[in-house]
Design an enzyme around this catalytic site. Structure first.
Site, PDB file in Angstrom:
ATOM      1  N   LYS A 201      41.295 103.286  52.079  1.00  0.00           N
ATOM      2  CA  LYS A 201      41.822 104.169  53.119  1.00  0.00           C
ATOM      3  C   LYS A 201      40.683 105.052  53.608  1.00  0.00           C
ATOM      4  O   LYS A 201      40.068 105.788  52.835  1.00  0.00           O
ATOM      5  CB  LYS A 201      42.947 105.020  52.556  1.00  0.00           C
ATOM      6  CG  LYS A 201      43.462 106.040  53.550  1.00  0.00           C
ATOM      7  CD  LYS A 201      44.711 106.718  53.032  1.00  0.00           C
ATOM      8  CE  LYS A 201      45.205 107.758  54.017  1.00  0.00           C
ATOM      9  NZ  LYS A 201      46.439 108.396  53.547  1.00  0.00           N
ATOM     10  N   LYS A 255      43.252 100.493  55.717  1.00  0.00           N
ATOM     11  CA  LYS A 255      43.785 101.421  56.712  1.00  0.00           C
ATOM     12  C   LYS A 255      42.668 102.243  57.304  1.00  0.00           C
ATOM     13  O   LYS A 255      41.865 102.743  56.535  1.00  0.00           O
ATOM     14  CB  LYS A 255      44.791 102.324  55.993  1.00  0.00           C
ATOM     15  CG  LYS A 255      45.391 103.394  56.830  1.00  0.00           C
ATOM     16  CD  LYS A 255      46.370 104.182  56.019  1.00  0.00           C
ATOM     17  CE  LYS A 255      46.795 105.374  56.852  1.00  0.00           C
ATOM     18  NZ  LYS A 255      47.274 106.451  56.063  1.00  0.00           N
TER      19      LYS A 255
HETATM   20  C1  PBG Z   1      49.132 110.551  54.064  1.00  0.00           C
HETATM   21  C2  PBG Z   1      49.137 109.434  55.010  1.00  0.00           C
HETATM   22  C3  PBG Z   1      48.474 109.391  56.238  1.00  0.00           C
HETATM   23  C4  PBG Z   1      48.858 108.230  56.864  1.00  0.00           C
HETATM   24  C5  PBG Z   1      49.742 107.554  55.996  1.00  0.00           C
HETATM   25  N1  PBG Z   1      49.891 108.309  54.834  1.00  0.00           N
HETATM   26  C6  PBG Z   1      47.593 110.371  56.929  1.00  0.00           C
HETATM   27  C7  PBG Z   1      46.449 110.973  56.274  1.00  0.00           C
HETATM   28  O1  PBG Z   1      45.917 110.480  55.274  1.00  0.00           O
HETATM   29  O2  PBG Z   1      46.036 112.019  56.759  1.00  0.00           O
HETATM   30  C8  PBG Z   1      48.411 107.828  58.230  1.00  0.00           C
HETATM   31  C9  PBG Z   1      49.309 106.954  58.981  1.00  0.00           C
HETATM   32  C10 PBG Z   1      49.098 106.885  60.444  1.00  0.00           C
HETATM   33  O3  PBG Z   1      48.198 107.497  61.037  1.00  0.00           O
HETATM   34  O4  PBG Z   1      49.896 106.172  61.049  1.00  0.00           O
HETATM   35  N2  PBG Z   1      48.502 110.416  52.864  1.00  0.00           N
END
Ligand code: PBG
Length: 330
Positions: A201, A255
Site C-alpha cells: 500500500k 494499492k
Molecule cells: C485507510 C484506507 C485508505 C484507503 C483504504 N483504506 C486511505 C488511507 O490510507 O489514507 C484508500 C481507499 C481509496 O482511496 O479509495 N487505511
C-alpha cells in the site's frame, strides 16, 4: 520472445477483423466474480448522503443499507468492503471507537451477515476512521507507534471476526501485524476467517476523495509516509508481500491500481497467490468526472478494470463495481 514469420504472410490484423474473431483470441476477461464493492456507512437514520468528491458514491445509514446490498446480491457481487464515517465526537488519539462493539462497522457486518448469506463481508483493520489525527496508528511524539498499534489492531480484528466478518483486511501498514492477527484469530477459534493484507500500500496522492468520504481528510496531521510505501519503489513491495504471505495472508492487495500495474504484475509473477488491486477513490473520481464532462468515453471504466486484470489482478476493489456488474449482465 522469438517472432515467427513476417509480413506479408503474417498479418496480425486478420484476427482482429471481426468481433467474433477478436472474442476468440481475447487473452483476459472481466466478470462480476472479480468485483469487490466498497460501501461507506454513516450514523443516523434514513440517510443516503452524496459524497461531493465521488459523484455516484454515497454514505448509507445502517437502516438504509438494504438497497445497495440487494443490488449487489442480485448482481452476484461476491464481496463488499465496509468503511465507516465516524462522527468527530467519537474520535480520539488512539482510535478507541474501533473497539466499540456497537460501532458502525460492527453494526453493518451484523446486518449484512444476518440478511445476505451469499455475500462476503470485508472490513479494514486500521485506526484512521477513528483517530482525531487521521493516522492509521497511535501517534506519539510525532511518531506512529508500531507494536502498540498492533495490539489495538489485533483487538479490532477479533471484534470484527466476532461480528461475523469474513475477510479481515489490515490496511494500516504496520510491520508484523498480519502474523500477530493470524495467531490471535487462530487462538480464538476464527481459523476460517480470511486475511486480505493491504501488503503493498503506497503513500499515494490518489486517496483524497476516500478521506473525504470517511471524514478524515481535514483531520490528517502530516502524511503517512513513515508507514505507507514510497511510490518510487518496487523491490520493497515484493519484500512486503513476501513477509505478509509468510505471516499468513490469504490474499494480498496492491494499492492504488492503475498507476501500479507493474507492481501487480511482478507480485503475480513472483508469488503464486491471489493478488487483488484497489482502484482507489482518486482514480474513480478522475475517470467519472472526465466521463461526465465528455472528455473520455464511458467505456474507459471497463478498460481500466480490464487492464488491472491483464496485469494479473484476481479481483478488484472498485467504486464502479455496481455499474460494471450491471453492464456485464446486459
Ligand atoms: C485507510 C484506507 C485508505 C484507503 C483504504 N483504506 C486511505 C488511507 O490510507 O489514507 C484508500 C481507499 C481509496 O482511496 O479509495 N487505511
Amino acid at each position: 520472445m522469438k517472432i515467427l514469420g513476417s509480413y506479408p504472410s503474417v498479418r496480425l490484423r486478420r484476427n482482429r477483423k471481426y468481433n467474433w474473431s477478436r472474442r476468440l483470441v481475447s487473452e483476459n476477461n472481466l466478470s462480476v466474480s472479480d468485483l469487490i464493492l466498497p460501501i461507506f456507512v454513516t450514523e443516523g437514520k434514513k440517510k443516503i448522503e452524496a459524497i461531493k468528491t465521488m459523484p455516484g458514491v454515497f454514505r448509507y445509514s445502517i437502516d438504509r443499507l438494504s438497497g445497495i446490498l440487494n443490488q449487489a446480491s442480485k448482481l452476484k457481487i461476491p464481496l463488499v468492503a465496509i468503511f465507516p464515517h465516524t462522527p468527530n465526537s467519537k474520535k480520539d488519539s488512539s482510535g478507541n471507537e474501533a473497539l466499540n462493539e456497537n460501532n458502525l462497522v460492527c453494526k453493518a457486518i451484523k446486518k449484512i451477515k444476518n440478511n445476505f448469506k451469499d455475500i462476503g463481508v470485508m472490513a479494514d483493520v486500521a485506526l484512521d476512521p477513528y483517530t482525531d489525527h487521521g493516522h492509521d496508528g497511535i501517534l506519539k511524539n510525532k511518531e506512529i507507534l508500531n507494536d502498540e498499534t498492533i495490539e489495538i489492531l489485533t483487538k479490532q480484528a477479533l471484534l470484527q471476526a466476532r461480528m461475523g466478518c469474513d475477510v479481515i483486511a489490515p490496511s494500516d501498514m504496520m510491520d508484523g501485524r498480519v502474523g500477530v492477527i493470524r495467531k490471535s484469530l487462530d487462538k480464538n477459534n476464527f481459523k476460517n476467517v480470511q486475511i486480505l493484507s493491504y501488503a503493498a500500500k503506497y503513500s499515494s496522492n490518489f486517496y483524497g476523495p476516500f478521506r473525504d468520504a470517511i471524514g478524515s481528510k481535514k483531520k490528517l496531521r502530516g502524511n503517512k509516509k513513515s508507514y505507507q510505501m514510497d511510490y518510487k519503489n518496487s523491490n520493497e513491495a515484493l519484500r512486503e508481500i513476501g513477509l505478509d504471505i509468510k505471516e499468513g495472508a490469504d490474499f494480498v492487495m496492491v494499492k492504488p491500481g492503475l498507476p501500479y500495474l507493474d507492481i501487480i504484475k511482478s507480485v503475480k509473477e513472483n508469488f503464486k497467490i491471489p493478488v487483488f488491486a484497489y482502484q482507489v477513490s482518486g482514480e474513480y473520481s478522475m475517470i467519472i468526472n472526465s466521463i461526465k464532462k465528455g472528455i473520455i468515453h464511458q467505456d474507459s471504466v471497463f478498460e481500466s478494470l480490464m487492464c488491472l486484470k491483464r496485469a494479473g489482478a484476481s479481483a478488484i476493489v472498485t467504486y464502479f463495481a455496481l455499474s460494471i456488474a450491471q453492464k456485464l449482465k446486459n
